[in-house]
Design a protein around this motif. Structure first.
Motif, PDB file in Angstrom:
ATOM      1  N   ASP A   1     -23.844 -36.663   8.599  1.00 63.59           N
ATOM      2  CA  ASP A   1     -24.969 -35.866   9.790  1.00 63.59           C
ATOM      3  C   ASP A   1     -26.001 -36.817   9.975  1.00 63.59           C
ATOM      4  N   ARG A   2     -26.393 -37.886   9.458  1.00 66.60           N
ATOM      5  CA  ARG A   2     -27.473 -38.654   9.850  1.00 66.60           C
ATOM      6  C   ARG A   2     -27.619 -39.210  11.159  1.00 66.60           C
ATOM      7  N   LEU A   3     -26.438 -39.568  11.686  1.00 59.61           N
ATOM      8  CA  LEU A   3     -26.324 -40.495  13.014  1.00 59.61           C
ATOM      9  C   LEU A   3     -25.158 -39.584  13.620  1.00 59.61           C
ATOM     10  N   THR A   4     -25.408 -39.589  15.054  1.00 61.98           N
ATOM     11  CA  THR A   4     -24.601 -38.859  15.977  1.00 61.98           C
ATOM     12  C   THR A   4     -24.200 -39.990  17.208  1.00 61.98           C
ATOM     13  N   PRO A   5     -23.149 -39.535  17.691  1.00 60.83           N
ATOM     14  CA  PRO A   5     -22.866 -40.360  19.034  1.00 60.83           C
ATOM     15  C   PRO A   5     -23.863 -40.380  20.072  1.00 60.83           C
ATOM     16  N   GLY A   6     -24.108 -41.413  20.627  1.00 56.35           N
ATOM     17  CA  GLY A   6     -24.982 -41.460  21.687  1.00 56.35           C
ATOM     18  C   GLY A   6     -25.710 -42.825  21.466  1.00 56.35           C
ATOM     19  N   PRO A   7     -27.065 -43.014  22.068  1.00 53.62           N
ATOM     20  CA  PRO A   7     -27.824 -44.101  21.876  1.00 53.62           C
ATOM     21  C   PRO A   7     -28.324 -44.594  20.491  1.00 53.62           C
ATOM     22  N   ALA A   8     -28.393 -45.700  20.080  1.00 49.08           N
ATOM     23  CA  ALA A   8     -28.859 -45.879  18.487  1.00 49.08           C
ATOM     24  C   ALA A   8     -29.468 -47.592  18.687  1.00 49.08           C
ATOM     25  N   ARG A   9     -30.456 -47.553  17.958  1.00 45.66           N
ATOM     26  CA  ARG A   9     -30.867 -48.995  17.877  1.00 45.66           C
ATOM     27  C   ARG A   9     -30.387 -49.843  16.616  1.00 45.66           C
ATOM     28  N   VAL A  10     -29.933 -51.030  16.942  1.00 48.72           N
ATOM     29  CA  VAL A  10     -29.431 -51.797  16.037  1.00 48.72           C
ATOM     30  C   VAL A  10     -30.375 -53.176  15.966  1.00 48.72           C
ATOM     31  N   GLU A  11     -30.740 -53.533  14.820  1.00 49.99           N
ATOM     32  CA  GLU A  11     -31.275 -54.776  14.314  1.00 49.99           C
ATOM     33  C   GLU A  11     -30.501 -55.523  13.620  1.00 49.99           C
ATOM     34  N   VAL A  12     -30.458 -56.910  14.006  1.00 55.76           N
ATOM     35  CA  VAL A  12     -29.633 -58.105  13.126  1.00 55.76           C
ATOM     36  C   VAL A  12     -30.472 -59.050  12.898  1.00 55.76           C
ATOM     37  N   ALA A  13     -30.248 -59.972  11.688  1.00 56.57           N
ATOM     38  CA  ALA A  13     -31.083 -60.863  11.438  1.00 56.57           C
ATOM     39  C   ALA A  13     -30.155 -61.808  10.676  1.00 56.57           C
ATOM     40  N   LEU A  14     -30.229 -63.152  11.010  1.00 59.54           N
ATOM     41  CA  LEU A  14     -29.634 -64.367  10.511  1.00 59.54           C
ATOM     42  C   LEU A  14     -30.503 -64.815   9.346  1.00 59.54           C
ATOM     43  N   VAL A  15     -30.160 -64.597   8.208  1.00 61.75           N
ATOM     44  CA  VAL A  15     -30.889 -65.132   7.114  1.00 61.75           C
ATOM     45  C   VAL A  15     -30.159 -65.921   6.126  1.00 61.75           C
ATOM     46  N   GLU A  16     -31.037 -67.088   5.798  1.00 63.80           N
ATOM     47  CA  GLU A  16     -30.445 -68.073   4.833  1.00 63.80           C
ATOM     48  C   GLU A  16     -31.411 -67.602   3.194  1.00 63.80           C
ATOM     49  N   LEU A  17     -30.625 -67.673   2.235  1.00 67.07           N
ATOM     50  CA  LEU A  17     -31.032 -67.497   0.873  1.00 67.07           C
ATOM     51  C   LEU A  17     -31.366 -68.701   0.546  1.00 67.07           C
ATOM     52  N   ARG A  18     -32.776 -69.394   0.970  1.00 69.33           N
ATOM     53  CA  ARG A  18     -33.000 -70.933   0.659  1.00 69.33           C
ATOM     54  C   ARG A  18     -33.978 -70.833  -0.713  1.00 69.33           C
TER      55      ARG A  18
END
Length: 141
Positions: A101-118
């Protein structure tokens, strides 16, 4: 707030969360995108996707994602996909489970990162190669 990395690697998920909390930076030529649609199943599984490109690296690289939906400011980690950094464009798909019940259909914000474990001495630290955020349509499957 569940955080279930697709690879079963807590380190990759932690790096993704750290990266998503950090101001955007990008290595020259590295790139990540987010598809316009994310998917929500009846059991709370979220699937987000997009493309990425990265080049030679010294450590493993992951595509980490998070999703949120107004009015809440809570971000839910959605997996960590291992990236292949060969200079070509690749598709990425991350999935994770959020309480139904935390998220429902409709607009949502997605964040993505390309991360190297250096490697830095004996400790791998996150090195951000690219970040992106976008509003997507969260659709029920």
């Amino acid at each position: 707030m569940p955080l279930r990395p697709a690879l079963g690697s807590f380190g990759a998920a932690a790096a993704a969360v750290l990266a998503l909390s950090t101001p955007a930076t990008a290595a020259p030529g590295d790139h990540v995108t987010i598809s316009r649609t994310a998917h929500l199943s009846a059991d709370g599984t979220i699937i987000v996707s997009g493309t990425y490109r990265c080049f030679d690296t010294r450590g493993p690289v992951f595509v980490g994602a998070a999703i949120s939906q107004a009015p809440s400011t809570t971000r839910y980690g959605i997996g960590g996909t291992r990236a292949v950094c060969d200079g070509a464009y690749h598709r990425w798909y991350n999935s994770g489970t959020v309480t139904a019940d935390r998220l429902t259909p409709g607009p949502a914000r997605v964040e993505v990162a390309l991360v190297e474990l250096r490697p830095h001495g004996n400790l791998p630290l996150p090195d951000i190669h690219a970040t992106r955020h976008r509003t997507v349509a969260l659709v029920k499957d």
